[in-house]
Design an enzyme around this catalytic site. Structure first.
Site, PDB file in Angstrom:
ATOM      1  CE1 TYR A  34      -4.655   3.648   9.226  1.00 53.85           C
ATOM      2  CE2 TYR A  34      -5.083   3.479  11.682  1.00 53.85           C
ATOM      3  CZ  TYR A  34      -4.347   3.238  10.500  1.00 53.85           C
ATOM      4  OH  TYR A  34      -3.319   2.367  10.625  1.00 53.85           O
ATOM      5  CE1 TYR A  36      -0.609   3.699   9.869  1.00 51.66           C
ATOM      6  CE2 TYR A  36       0.199   3.086   7.762  1.00 51.66           C
ATOM      7  CZ  TYR A  36      -0.590   2.908   8.686  1.00 51.66           C
ATOM      8  OH  TYR A  36      -1.702   1.846   8.617  1.00 51.66           O
ATOM      9  CG  HIS A  95      -2.059  -0.823   1.263  1.00 52.84           C
ATOM     10  ND1 HIS A  95      -3.175  -0.877   2.239  1.00 52.84           N
ATOM     11  CD2 HIS A  95      -2.335  -1.930   0.392  1.00 52.84           C
ATOM     12  CE1 HIS A  95      -3.830  -1.890   2.097  1.00 52.84           C
ATOM     13  NE2 HIS A  95      -3.501  -2.571   0.732  1.00 52.84           N
ATOM     14  CE  LYS A 114       5.139   3.224  13.614  1.00 52.18           C
ATOM     15  NZ  LYS A 114       4.806   2.588  12.320  1.00 52.18           N
ATOM     16  N   PRO A 120      -3.073  -0.274  19.254  1.00 54.60           N
ATOM     17  CG  PRO A 120      -4.726  -1.356  18.718  1.00 54.60           C
ATOM     18  CD  PRO A 120      -3.942  -0.906  19.818  1.00 54.60           C
TER      19      PRO A 120
HETATM   20  P1  RFL Z   1       3.886 -12.514  20.965  1.00 53.11           P
HETATM   21  O1  RFL Z   1       3.341 -12.436  19.583  1.00 53.11           O
HETATM   22  O2  RFL Z   1       3.214 -12.129  22.089  1.00 53.11           O
HETATM   23  O3  RFL Z   1       4.588 -13.641  21.105  1.00 53.11           O
HETATM   24  C1  RFL Z   1       5.156 -14.473  22.392  1.00 53.11           C
HETATM   25  C2  RFL Z   1       5.166 -16.001  22.458  1.00 53.11           C
HETATM   26  O4  RFL Z   1       5.695 -16.259  23.660  1.00 53.11           O
HETATM   27  C3  RFL Z   1       4.842 -17.266  24.018  1.00 53.11           C
HETATM   28  N1  RFL Z   1       4.755 -17.355  25.597  1.00 53.11           N
HETATM   29  C4  RFL Z   1       5.534 -18.335  26.141  1.00 53.11           C
HETATM   30  N2  RFL Z   1       6.337 -19.072  25.483  1.00 53.11           N
HETATM   31  C5  RFL Z   1       7.138 -20.055  26.388  1.00 53.11           C
HETATM   32  N3  RFL Z   1       7.001 -19.980  27.693  1.00 53.11           N
HETATM   33  C6  RFL Z   1       6.346 -19.017  28.354  1.00 53.11           C
HETATM   34  N4  RFL Z   1       6.139 -18.705  29.559  1.00 53.11           N
HETATM   35  C7  RFL Z   1       5.501 -18.122  27.449  1.00 53.11           C
HETATM   36  N5  RFL Z   1       4.803 -17.036  27.685  1.00 53.11           N
HETATM   37  C8  RFL Z   1       4.361 -16.830  26.505  1.00 53.11           C
HETATM   38  C9  RFL Z   1       3.273 -16.780  23.582  1.00 53.11           C
HETATM   39  O5  RFL Z   1       2.418 -18.063  23.524  1.00 53.11           O
HETATM   40  C10 RFL Z   1       3.735 -16.513  22.124  1.00 53.11           C
HETATM   41  O6  RFL Z   1       3.826 -17.219  21.085  1.00 53.11           O
HETATM   42  O7  RFL Z   1       5.117 -11.263  21.058  1.00 53.11           O
HETATM   43  P2  RFL Z   1       6.280 -10.700  19.871  1.00 53.11           P
HETATM   44  O8  RFL Z   1       6.937 -11.835  19.555  1.00 53.11           O
HETATM   45  O9  RFL Z   1       6.783  -9.818  20.887  1.00 53.11           O
HETATM   46  O10 RFL Z   1       5.294 -10.013  18.934  1.00 53.11           O
HETATM   47  C11 RFL Z   1       4.613  -8.802  19.204  1.00 53.11           C
HETATM   48  C12 RFL Z   1       3.190  -8.949  18.351  1.00 53.11           C
HETATM   49  O11 RFL Z   1       2.566 -10.069  18.426  1.00 53.11           O
HETATM   50  C13 RFL Z   1       2.307  -7.673  18.575  1.00 53.11           C
HETATM   51  O12 RFL Z   1       3.183  -6.470  19.155  1.00 53.11           O
HETATM   52  C14 RFL Z   1       1.363  -7.318  17.579  1.00 53.11           C
HETATM   53  O13 RFL Z   1       0.577  -8.364  17.270  1.00 53.11           O
HETATM   54  C15 RFL Z   1       0.810  -5.825  17.830  1.00 53.11           C
HETATM   55  N6  RFL Z   1      -0.446  -5.658  16.806  1.00 53.11           N
HETATM   56  C16 RFL Z   1       0.000  -5.032  15.588  1.00 53.11           C
HETATM   57  N7  RFL Z   1       1.557  -4.795  15.452  1.00 53.11           N
HETATM   58  C17 RFL Z   1       1.751  -4.296  14.215  1.00 53.11           C
HETATM   59  O14 RFL Z   1       3.145  -4.189  13.902  1.00 53.11           O
HETATM   60  N8  RFL Z   1       0.895  -4.015  13.077  1.00 53.11           N
HETATM   61  C18 RFL Z   1      -0.397  -4.167  13.420  1.00 53.11           C
HETATM   62  O15 RFL Z   1      -1.217  -3.866  12.391  1.00 53.11           O
HETATM   63  C19 RFL Z   1      -0.847  -4.649  14.655  1.00 53.11           C
HETATM   64  N9  RFL Z   1      -2.152  -4.748  14.952  1.00 53.11           N
HETATM   65  C20 RFL Z   1      -1.611  -5.919  17.046  1.00 53.11           C
HETATM   66  C21 RFL Z   1      -2.548  -5.406  16.041  1.00 53.11           C
HETATM   67  C22 RFL Z   1      -2.170  -6.560  18.131  1.00 53.11           C
HETATM   68  C23 RFL Z   1      -3.496  -6.572  18.481  1.00 53.11           C
HETATM   69  N10 RFL Z   1      -3.997  -7.236  19.417  1.00 53.11           N
HETATM   70  C24 RFL Z   1      -4.715  -8.381  19.531  1.00 53.11           C
HETATM   71  C25 RFL Z   1      -3.099  -7.286  20.787  1.00 53.11           C
HETATM   72  C26 RFL Z   1      -3.924  -5.562  16.107  1.00 53.11           C
HETATM   73  C27 RFL Z   1      -4.444  -6.203  17.360  1.00 53.11           C
HETATM   74  C28 RFL Z   1      -5.890  -6.383  17.632  1.00 53.11           C
HETATM   75  C1  PHB Z   2      -4.576  -4.713  11.098  1.00 60.21           C
HETATM   76  O1  PHB Z   2      -4.510  -4.929   9.724  1.00 60.21           O
HETATM   77  O2  PHB Z   2      -5.054  -5.550  11.528  1.00 60.21           O
HETATM   78  C2  PHB Z   2      -4.373  -3.474  11.625  1.00 60.21           C
HETATM   79  C3  PHB Z   2      -3.902  -2.498  10.767  1.00 60.21           C
HETATM   80  C4  PHB Z   2      -3.401  -1.047  10.928  1.00 60.21           C
HETATM   81  C5  PHB Z   2      -3.455  -0.838  12.549  1.00 60.21           C
HETATM   82  C6  PHB Z   2      -4.161  -1.663  13.324  1.00 60.21           C
HETATM   83  C7  PHB Z   2      -4.189  -3.061  12.732  1.00 60.21           C
HETATM   84  O3  PHB Z   2      -3.350   0.387  12.929  1.00 60.21           O
END
Ligand code: RFL
Ligand code: PHB
Length: 388
Positions: A200, A382, A72, A294, A290
């Site tokens: 957004y 961004y 994008h 980031k 979110p």
């Molecule tokens: P994770 O992905 O949580 O992975 C951690 C892993 O550790 C495991 N774990 C353990 N393993 C062994 N022993 C233990 N005691 C453990 N405890 C936990 C877990 O099961 C898991 O597999 O962390 P990591 O690798 O630091 O990655 C971070 C990302 O997952 C997170 O920051 C993003 O998902 C945030 N986020 C977004 N980030 C973006 O860059 N772009 C986005 O568009 C975006 N959208 C989002 C998001 C997060 C969301 N939610 C649900 C919080 C949208 C949403 C709705």
């Molecule tokens: C997503 O694709 O889930 C997403 C994209 C942008 C955001 C948050 C979530 O700011």
């Protein structure tokens, strides 16, 4: 077991770290407490910064993203139904890529298997020991048996609810945090996009975001109360509210809702991100709301810095990059925190806001979409600030 780096957590941070270390000839073992199936079905991030997509390609896990990911070159900002496109190509010459986090995780696991590296799922009772010695240990159970990993370093990639950050003694870590008075209700719907780029949408009824996973799978979010019960949101109510907040300038097509859930919004930073030979990365050390997309990108920049520090240690016995690991990461983390907070506060309605706050917010959105300088400042952050 004996390895150089014991990695706890098979999320984006842990899996990417293992790949980066492998490319430097450094051995690691990854342990994950969930099942393989569970991590493939956890729907989270979807947006990669410009350099993140390039990194996936450079480390040899970008082939499927090149076929299925959606580049994008801009985003849309809606202000009470009126859409303004920010043209990233013209403003900064950079793109973002839509590709689901769980797809990145699948590609990284496949690569790990091809590399022949250890990756254990469904481990329990993980604890870390002797972190200030040169031989830290990880203990856990797997298949009902007690196991231990002797390593040189422990990488805490275990997310916000993991065991690594809480294992650091009291008084060492300082926490900075902010909770927001709203959450996001998110759905995944089998429906085509109202636009080929993200929307957004600020409205007087609250914020909504249209994003996607593919041209036939929409991901939609609505600002809601932080303690909202999903049971209060039958599908018909979700669509009705989405039409009100997103339907003004584009036709929003309804589809079968495949998944729905509510996410609280929080900003959180733990400093420092290291203690002895324990190095934290990703959500284990920091959380962003979110709105700025980031979280996953920061998880990748942390482990890139960590892999450089570990490579300098093993190749030339240099410890300066390791000692500076936390400070290097935190400079980037705080800029992403600031940006995520800023995006959050311009796009949402706050329950305690005054009439002055509301007018100021509308003026800020008007300035953002009307000024090339303000649009470029958003686009630059961004699509991802430079890494060094
Ligand atoms: P994770 O992905 O949580 O992975 C951690 C892993 O550790 C495991 N774990 C353990 N393993 C062994 N022993 C233990 N005691 C453990 N405890 C936990 C877990 O099961 C898991 O597999 O962390 P990591 O690798 O630091 O990655 C971070 C990302 O997952 C997170 O920051 C993003 O998902 C945030 N986020 C977004 N980030 C973006 O860059 N772009 C986005 O568009 C975006 N959208 C989002 C998001 C997060 C969301 N939610 C649900 C919080 C949208 C949403 C709705
Ligand atoms: C997503 O694709 O889930 C997403 C994209 C942008 C955001 C948050 C979530 O700011």
């Amino acid at each position: 077991m004996r390895t150089q780096v014991g990695i706890i957590g098979a999320g984006p941070a842990g899996l990417m770290l293992a790949r980066l270390l492998r490319l430097q000839g450094i051995d690691s073992v990854i342990i994950e407490n969930r099942s393989e199936d569970y991590i493939y079905n956890r729907i989270r991030a979807g947006l990669m910064e410009h350099w993140t997509a390039d990194l996936l390609t450079e480390v040899g896990v970008g082939a499927r993203m090149a076929r299925e990911g959606l580049p994008h070159w801009g985003i849309n900002i809606g202000i009470n139904g009126e859409l303004h496109r920010l043209d990233f190509k013209r403003l900064i010459g950079k793109r973002v890529t839509i590709y689901g986090q769980q797809e990145v995780v699948k590609d990284l696991v496949e690569r790990r298997r091809a590399d022949g590296g250890d990756l254990l799922f469904e481990v329990d009772n993980v604890t870390v020991h002797e972190l200030t010695s040169e031989r830290p240990k990880i203990r856990f159970t797997h298949d009902g048996k007690d196991q231990a990993i002797d390593c040189d370093f422990v990488a805490g990639c275990d997310g916000f609810h993991g065991v690594c950050r809480p294992s650091i003694p009291d008084g060492v870590v300082r926490v900075f945090e902010r909770e927001y008075p709203f959450g996001w209700l998110g759905i995944l719907s089998e429906s085509p996009p109202p636009d080929h780029e993200l929307i957004y949408s600020y409205t007087d009824r609250g914020f909504a975001l249209y994003t996607m996973r593919s041209m036939s799978l929409a991901r939609l979010y609505l600002q809601c109360d932080p303690d909202e019960d999903i049971a209060n949101w039958p599908d018909a109510r979700i669509w009705e509210e989405l039409h009100k907040r997103l339907g003004g300038a584009r036709t929003l097509r309804e589809g079968k809702i495949l998944q729905k859930g509510i996410t609280p919004m929080r900003s959180f930073v733990a400093e420092p991100m290291q203690y002895g030979r324990l190095l934290l990365a990703g959500d284990s050390a920091h959380i962003v709301p979110p709105t700025g997309a980031k979280g996953m990108n920061l998880a990748f920049s942390d482990v890139l810095f960590m892999s450089r520090a570990l490579a300098a240690f093993y190749k030339s016995r240099r410890s300066d990059l390791l000692e500076g690991y936390s400070a290097t990461c935190l400079r980037r983390v705080w800029k992403a925190q600031r940006f995520s907070w800023w995006m959050t506060q311009i796009m949402h309605r706050f329950p305690e806001e005054t009439a002055f706050d509301h007018r100021r917010q509308l003026a800020e959105l008007d300035y953002l979409t009307g000024s090339a300088a303000a649009s470029a400042a958003l686009a630059e952050q961004y699509a991802g600030l430079p890494l060094d």
